[in-house]
Design an enzyme around this catalytic site. Sequence first.
Site, PDB file in Angstrom:
ATOM      1  CG  HIS A  62     107.834 118.518   8.528  1.00 50.37           C
ATOM      2  ND1 HIS A  62     108.495 118.937   9.596  1.00 50.37           N
ATOM      3  CD2 HIS A  62     107.599 116.962   8.730  1.00 50.37           C
ATOM      4  CE1 HIS A  62     108.245 117.952  10.648  1.00 50.37           C
ATOM      5  NE2 HIS A  62     107.934 116.855   9.904  1.00 50.37           N
ATOM      6  CD  GLU A 119     109.995 121.854   9.434  1.00 51.58           C
ATOM      7  OE1 GLU A 119     108.937 121.436   9.833  1.00 51.58           O
ATOM      8  OE2 GLU A 119     111.154 121.315   9.438  1.00 51.58           O
ATOM      9  NE  ARG A 166     110.578 116.642  14.678  1.00 51.52           N
ATOM     10  CZ  ARG A 166     109.455 115.887  14.115  1.00 51.52           C
ATOM     11  NH1 ARG A 166     109.848 115.601  12.844  1.00 51.52           N
ATOM     12  NH2 ARG A 166     108.751 115.198  14.776  1.00 51.52           N
TER      13      ARG A 166
END
Length: 316
Positions: free
Chosen positions: A282, A264, A235
């Site tokens: 991601h 993000e 993360r």
Amino acid sequence: MSSDARPHVLMMGPYPAWDLEPLERAYQLHKVWEATDREAFIQAHAQDIRGIATRGELGANADLIGKLPKLEVISIYGVGTDAVDLAAAKARGIRVTNTPDVLTGDVADIAVGLTLAIARRIPAADAYVRSGAWASANMGLVTRVYGKKIGIVGFGRIGTTVAKRFSGFDVEIGYFDVAARADSPHRFFQDATELAAWCDILVVTLAGGPSTHKMINAEVLGALGPEGYVVNVSRGSTMDETALLEALEGRTIAGAGLDVFWNEPRIDPRFMGLDTVVLQPHHASGTVETRKAMGQLVRDNLAAHFAGKPLLTPVV
Ligand code: 8YV
């Protein structure tokens, strides 16, 4: 009153069509990302919503949970539970499910892929060939991966699978976690900084959340040193991104392979100016095969809940 008996489910973000179609058949879906006024949309359906279908990075916070008095279940399309307020859910007896295991292999693959991409400079080499630069001069030399020391931060399902993947590279593996694993032959470090000082490539596979917040900080990056690489498939929150950008810009580490970021998808533009990073959106679990399995598990968990059956993958 509506005669439609399908339970109402709030969706926090889009899923692929192969998931959406069966979900549409089973539930009355409310797609929050399509609403022009999110708050008014939630308020309009608040009395009906019994389930939330969310994604790892989108979660469901305490504010949202508090606005849905009939909420019974939150199903996460992802293994990470850090974006769901588990305490708020627990306090109301709301069940939470996620999608562990089915994505482990893909995330481990990307950890290895990012390591090779950054050390062997694969994207830079591709750009070198495409630009025609090769005709004028050979590309500069890169860094070897096999035989190096790999430090894995977080040694759960994903971390141990990263170790398994790397075992074919004749590397030495060390890891940091809250405790040593009796079933692992690899070297245990009690401290992330000590692990970083020992290894050449630091691979971060921690779960997100308060206990791992900015764990990879200036001290850890300093210990990794100017020849060291960091790879993050966990993360964004596990990384002190200010410290990381400073280390990259100051060349006090050699480079970074990153799948996850703060903020993000609008990541810090300073990353774009660096030639020592390989960036991914991601997307570590983003294969057709894994995403199909994740979607199936989300649906199976929701179906089990609404049928009064045991959940397949409850979050404990
Ligand atoms: C997904 C994730 O990219 O598993 C997680 O926690 O964050 C990822 O696998 C995400 O949930 C899909 O939107």
